[in-house]
Enzyme design. Sequence first.
Site, PDB file in Angstrom:
ATOM      1  N   HIS A  22       0.850  -1.203   0.000  1.00  0.00           N
ATOM      2  CA  HIS A  22       0.000   0.000   0.000  1.00  0.00           C
ATOM      3  C   HIS A  22       0.883   1.250   0.000  1.00  0.00           C
ATOM      4  O   HIS A  22       0.688   2.173  -0.801  1.00  0.00           O
ATOM      5  CB  HIS A  22      -0.902  -0.031   1.238  1.00  0.00           C
ATOM      6  CG  HIS A  22      -1.728   1.197   1.436  1.00  0.00           C
ATOM      7  ND1 HIS A  22      -3.089   1.221   1.221  1.00  0.00           N
ATOM      8  CD2 HIS A  22      -1.397   2.455   1.833  1.00  0.00           C
ATOM      9  CE1 HIS A  22      -3.561   2.433   1.476  1.00  0.00           C
ATOM     10  NE2 HIS A  22      -2.547   3.201   1.854  1.00  0.00           N
ATOM     11  N   GLU A  23       1.876   1.272   0.883  1.00  0.00           N
ATOM     12  CA  GLU A  23       2.756   2.437   0.982  1.00  0.00           C
ATOM     13  C   GLU A  23       3.658   2.570  -0.237  1.00  0.00           C
ATOM     14  O   GLU A  23       3.873   3.677  -0.750  1.00  0.00           O
ATOM     15  CB  GLU A  23       3.593   2.354   2.260  1.00  0.00           C
ATOM     16  CG  GLU A  23       2.798   2.472   3.548  1.00  0.00           C
ATOM     17  CD  GLU A  23       2.084   3.807   3.679  1.00  0.00           C
ATOM     18  OE1 GLU A  23       2.540   4.803   3.089  1.00  0.00           O
ATOM     19  OE2 GLU A  23       1.048   3.859   4.371  1.00  0.00           O
ATOM     20  N   HIS A  26       2.028   4.316  -3.171  1.00  0.00           N
ATOM     21  CA  HIS A  26       1.995   5.781  -3.098  1.00  0.00           C
ATOM     22  C   HIS A  26       3.292   6.367  -3.661  1.00  0.00           C
ATOM     23  O   HIS A  26       3.271   7.323  -4.434  1.00  0.00           O
ATOM     24  CB  HIS A  26       1.831   6.231  -1.639  1.00  0.00           C
ATOM     25  CG  HIS A  26       0.470   6.019  -1.069  1.00  0.00           C
ATOM     26  ND1 HIS A  26      -0.681   6.414  -1.712  1.00  0.00           N
ATOM     27  CD2 HIS A  26       0.075   5.469   0.113  1.00  0.00           C
ATOM     28  CE1 HIS A  26      -1.734   6.114  -0.954  1.00  0.00           C
ATOM     29  NE2 HIS A  26      -1.297   5.534   0.153  1.00  0.00           N
TER      30      HIS A  26
END
Length: 221
Positions: A22-23, A26
């Site tokens: 998820h990170e 980004h």
Amino acid sequence: MNDIIQGIAIYALPVIFAITIHEAAHGYVAKYFGDPTAEKAGRISLNPLRHIDPFGTILLPLMLFLASKLLMGSGLLFGWAKPVPVDFNQLRQPKKDMLWVAAAGPGVNLLMAFFWAMVIKFGISVPDGIYAKPMILMGIAGIEINVILMVLNLLPIPPLDGGRIAVSLLPNKLAWKFAQIEPYGFAILLILLFSGGLSVILWPLITMTKQMLVVLFGLYI
């Protein structure tokens, strides 16, 4: 005790990858739109060790899982990774591109939920054996944690991804005012969590998303 150890073993991999990828997403999307901050910090990586927060990724989820398993008989999971550094001012079109950077995290959680659904599908199709049941259980855990993370992060509360998406979509004047909520975002989240409001908001969306996956992949176990 054996059930707890088995639960930790089943959830460990889905939780670590759900949070860390998820990170990383980004950072990758921020780089694509012109901000190299995450890349320079070595955070555009699928290596979980680069994203793990000792408390948020390991200790807190483990404590919550153990406590909820002992008290309620079911595992509750919540956690976070180290936030990927993003300098929105370096994006080519900061307000517009913010939407895609923010949406990248929930987007990959949805893709990972699809992946774990396929793992379940494969586990159902193989003959009964020592690998089928763990595969199915890990797939269920993977769907659970990724759907929860996706729906939670899409809440329109800055600094959650949904809050940044809202800032990107709102007219400039309203966006600026809405962005002022960010310093209080975590407190708002905690109030919703402990008042029970968070589950009222999230649970129907989580249930609907999981049912969609069941129908889409034919996961009738």
